[in-house]
Design an enzyme around this catalytic site. Structure first.
Site, mmCIF file in Angstrom:
data_model
loop_
_atom_site.group_PDB
_atom_site.id
_atom_site.type_symbol
_atom_site.label_atom_id
_atom_site.label_comp_id
_atom_site.label_asym_id
_atom_site.label_seq_id
_atom_site.Cartn_x
_atom_site.Cartn_y
_atom_site.Cartn_z
ATOM 1 N N TYR A 1 14.415 29.980 8.977
ATOM 2 C CA TYR A 1 13.098 30.938 9.501
ATOM 3 C C TYR A 1 12.948 30.724 10.784
ATOM 4 O O TYR A 1 13.407 30.532 12.150
ATOM 5 C CB TYR A 1 11.989 29.938 8.458
ATOM 6 C CG TYR A 1 11.616 29.852 8.047
ATOM 7 C CD1 TYR A 1 11.513 31.568 7.705
ATOM 8 C CD2 TYR A 1 11.349 29.425 6.776
ATOM 9 C CE1 TYR A 1 11.049 32.031 5.659
ATOM 10 C CE2 TYR A 1 11.327 29.442 4.924
ATOM 11 C CZ TYR A 1 10.943 30.530 4.831
ATOM 12 O OH TYR A 1 10.963 30.989 3.236
ATOM 13 N N MET B 1 10.474 24.510 3.064
ATOM 14 C CA MET B 1 9.658 23.474 2.376
ATOM 15 C C MET B 1 11.168 23.047 1.432
ATOM 16 O O MET B 1 11.050 22.005 0.542
ATOM 17 C CB MET B 1 8.969 24.887 1.376
ATOM 18 C CG MET B 1 7.901 23.618 -0.088
ATOM 19 S SD MET B 1 7.034 24.790 -1.349
ATOM 20 C CE MET B 1 5.917 24.989 0.713
ATOM 21 N N ARG C 1 -10.455 -0.381 15.342
ATOM 22 C CA ARG C 1 -10.329 0.412 13.811
ATOM 23 C C ARG C 1 -11.279 0.051 13.330
ATOM 24 O O ARG C 1 -12.805 -0.404 13.319
ATOM 25 C CB ARG C 1 -9.050 0.984 13.381
ATOM 26 C CG ARG C 1 -8.033 1.459 14.420
ATOM 27 C CD ARG C 1 -7.054 1.346 13.532
ATOM 28 N NE ARG C 1 -6.084 1.000 12.980
ATOM 29 C CZ ARG C 1 -5.034 0.526 11.703
ATOM 30 N NH1 ARG C 1 -4.508 1.600 11.711
ATOM 31 N NH2 ARG C 1 -5.066 -1.164 11.727
ATOM 32 N N LYS D 1 1.232 -0.878 -0.414
ATOM 33 C CA LYS D 1 -0.397 -0.131 0.185
ATOM 34 C C LYS D 1 0.586 1.346 -0.016
ATOM 35 O O LYS D 1 2.130 1.364 0.178
ATOM 36 C CB LYS D 1 -1.622 -0.221 1.291
ATOM 37 C CG LYS D 1 0.089 -0.138 2.800
ATOM 38 C CD LYS D 1 -0.711 -0.127 3.459
ATOM 39 C CE LYS D 1 -0.754 -0.381 5.112
ATOM 40 N NZ LYS D 1 -0.929 -0.249 6.070
#
Length: 380
Positions: A267, A320, A145, A47
């Site tokens: 940052y 980023m 779940r 998956k």
């Protein structure tokens, strides 16, 4: 090394490269298969694009190694995998959404039925056709779940009139605390699963994920379905990881510069240089799967990269598109513009980075960026 798929861009135009060794994935599957006894089958979870490594190449390598049963999450993944592996058995773990039964049948996909409503819908399908269509039934043994409750499971499977012609191809459950084998929850789930499935021992049963495989034969039953271990990840906490790394992320150095003592980096001015530093800025960031939480501050260290055997700590926030590394103590000739830095791989385990980012290696692997030049071959 050659790219598996034709790439419209020259390799030098990328800020980094992602190398994936599908033969290592097959090697890890064979290692886990070697832990099994008797007729227990070793399946594979592919998956999330085979945990970021590429569903088609990973699936093909696993099939070539002898794997015949595969687990994905959603039907679209299953249908895509069917194009690669026409002869494989494929289960979709997230179950049966309304109106999707025909798609499962057309593509020979087996849903993992995770609620009483799903089971009843599948039974109605089988009754209308007068035959059984293959599907798994998931029973919840404590993770809360997906899955029928134990009472629902027992009442449904024991009701011959309700079941009609439907005979499940697999009965399964999922461990909640496999990464910590000594957790009492594992034994409770094992005992419950063994008890409620005992009347149906003629049907294939499955409880073990990667951790369950490594926890020993009592968890194996008839089929195991490893995931993270196939991709070199650490399934059990606080123990040496026996699996072979399968992926390496390398980013290019864009600039090397000096930072005076007392200046801040990145940052938010979160990291202050305690001494005059030499830093390297590399072309990778959280948009490429290098998680922001692995950055450093004045209060806590961040993750690290490796340059030819030398550790290069991350300085300040991960942004980023770029990461700043401390290369002060690394020889100058190894830190050049355009050179590659190992951000994740044999020398920077995903589990180690995950600890700095306060997450798990699953998140790193499934977040591997699409902006890297992707190649398939050995990691060395």
């Amino acid at each position: 090394m050659l790219s598996l798929h034709e790439d419209p861009f020259h390799a030098d135009l990328y800020g980094g490269r992602l190398t994936i060794d599908v033969e290592a994935i097959a090697k890890n599957w064979l290692f886990l298969k070697g832990k099994l006894t008797g007729d227990t089958e070793c399946a594979a979870a592919v998956k999330a694009d085979a945990y970021g490594t590429g569903q088609a190449p990973a699936g093909q390598a696993l099939f070539n190694a002898g794997c015949r049963t595969f687990f994905v999450a959603v039907p679209t993944e299953a249908i895509s995998l069917r194009q690669t592996l026409p002869d494989a058995t494929i289960y979709a773990l997230n179950g049966l959404l309304p109106g999707t039964s025909d798609h499962y049948l057309e593509n020979d996909i087996r849903p993992v039925l995770g609620s009483l409503e799903e089971v009843r819908d599948w039974i109605d399908l089988c009754k209308s056709a007068g035959r059984s269509f293959d599907a798994a039934v998931h029973v919840d043994t404590g993770i809360h779940r997906l899955g029928l409750s134990p009472d629902e499971f027992s009442a449904t499977l024991s009701d011959a009139d309700l079941m009609g012609p439907f005979v499940p191809s697999l009965l399964m459950s999922h461990l909640a605390c496999g990464s910590t084998p000594d957790h009492a929850m594992n034994k409770r789930q094992l005992d419950l699963f063994r008890t409620i499935t005992a009347p149906y021992a003629h049907i294939q049963r499955s409880l073990a994920n990667s951790a369950g495989v490594l926890m020993g034969p009592e968890y194996h039953f008839d089929l195991v379905r490893p995931g993270i271990s196939l991709y070199g990840g650490q399934a059990i906490d606080d123990t040496p990881n026996p699996m072979t790394p399968v992926a390496k992320v390398e980013a290019r150095i864009m600039i090397v510069r000096n930072v005076p003592a007392g200046d801040t980096i990145g940052y938010g001015a979160m990291h202050t240089a305690k001494r005059t530093l030499r830093n390297a800025v590399v072309a990778a960031g959280y948009a490429d799967g290098m998680l922001r939480r692995a950055g450093s501050t004045d209060e806590r260290p961040g993750g690290f990269a490796m340059i030819e055997g030398h550790k290069a700590p991350i300085l300040g926030r991960i942004s980023m598109d770029m990461i700043t590394l401390d290369v002060t103590d690394i020889p100058d000739h190894l830190v050049k513009r355009g050179a590659f830095v190992e951000m994740l791989g044999p020398n920077v385990a995903a589990a180690d980075l995950a600890a700095y980012a306060e997450t798990i290696d699953y998140e790193y692997l499934t977040s591997l960026g699409q902006r890297f030049h992707r190649v398939y071959g050995p990691l060395t």
